[in-house]
Motif scaffolding. Structure first.
Motif, PDB file in Angstrom:
ATOM      1  N   HIS A   1       3.977   3.636  -8.378  1.00  0.00           N
ATOM      2  CA  HIS A   1       3.920   2.753  -7.135  1.00  0.00           C
ATOM      3  C   HIS A   1       3.080   3.213  -6.068  1.00  0.00           C
ATOM      4  O   HIS A   1       3.056   2.377  -4.952  1.00  0.00           O
ATOM      5  CB  HIS A   1       5.241   2.451  -6.777  1.00  0.00           C
ATOM      6  N   GLU A   2       2.545   4.453  -6.157  1.00  0.00           N
ATOM      7  CA  GLU A   2       1.818   4.819  -4.961  1.00  0.00           C
ATOM      8  C   GLU A   2       0.713   4.107  -4.778  1.00  0.00           C
ATOM      9  O   GLU A   2       0.327   3.800  -3.247  1.00  0.00           O
ATOM     10  CB  GLU A   2       1.502   6.233  -5.121  1.00  0.00           C
TER      11      GLU A   2
ATOM     12  N   ALA B   1       1.796   1.102  -2.409  1.00  0.00           N
ATOM     13  CA  ALA B   1       2.185   1.637  -1.206  1.00  0.00           C
ATOM     14  C   ALA B   1       1.054   1.947  -0.135  1.00  0.00           C
ATOM     15  O   ALA B   1       1.002   1.781   1.076  1.00  0.00           O
ATOM     16  CB  ALA B   1       3.272   2.812  -1.155  1.00  0.00           C
TER      17      ALA B   1
ATOM     18  N   GLU C   1       7.855   4.481   4.156  1.00  0.00           N
ATOM     19  CA  GLU C   1       8.952   5.553   3.790  1.00  0.00           C
ATOM     20  C   GLU C   1       8.611   6.158   2.291  1.00  0.00           C
ATOM     21  O   GLU C   1       8.943   7.499   2.128  1.00  0.00           O
ATOM     22  CB  GLU C   1      10.125   4.830   3.694  1.00  0.00           C
ATOM     23  N   SER C   2       8.203   5.385   1.414  1.00  0.00           N
ATOM     24  CA  SER C   2       7.916   5.857  -0.026  1.00  0.00           C
ATOM     25  C   SER C   2       6.716   7.055  -0.322  1.00  0.00           C
ATOM     26  O   SER C   2       6.771   7.692  -1.262  1.00  0.00           O
ATOM     27  CB  SER C   2       7.639   4.675  -1.037  1.00  0.00           C
TER      28      SER C   2
END
Length: 129
Positions: free
Chosen positions: A92-93, A96, A113-114
């Motif tokens: 998922h980066e 993000a 935040e992630s």
């Protein structure tokens, strides 16, 4: 250092530099990861909202996979600095990073935040971007 620009640089947009040197983006270091598909995904998610560059080794191999998000020229003139991200091995980066860049990136939008756990300060031997 070998650099490849995957889309034409555009004025006043952030730049996302993806390391693809000796460790980053290789199955030798991260087997079972489709690195080419992740790069394609990031390219598609960024669209025309950033310049995407692929470069040879940036230096901090112990943190592979490394991505540097550099601020737009306007944000840099206002004091924003590049943000180094490492150990980007999740699924998922890319989303993000793209969401952050779409919001303005370093100096304009808050780091998601992630991605906070992935930030680090490069050593003096790292390539400056």
């Amino acid at each position: 250092m070998e650099r490849t620009t995957l889309n034409a640089p555009r004025p006043d947009l952030p730049t996302v530099t993806v390391c693809r040197g000796c460790c980053c983006g290789t199955t030798k270091k991260r087997p079972g990861v489709d690195h080419a598909a992740r790069l394609d995904s990031l390219r598609a998610l960024l669209g025309d909202r950033a310049t995407l560059r692929v470069t040879d080794c940036l230096g901090p191999c112990e943190r592979s996979d490394v991505v540097v998000v550099s601020p737009s020229p306007t944000a840099r003139r206002s004091g924003a600095r590049p943000v180094w991200l490492g150990r980007l091995n999740g699924r998922h980066e890319s989303s993000a990073i793209a969401d952050w860049v779409h919001a303005g990136g370093p100096g304009v939008a808050e780091l998601p935040e992630s991605l906070r756990r992935a930030t680090f300060r490069p050593t003096s031997t790292a390539v400056q971007v």
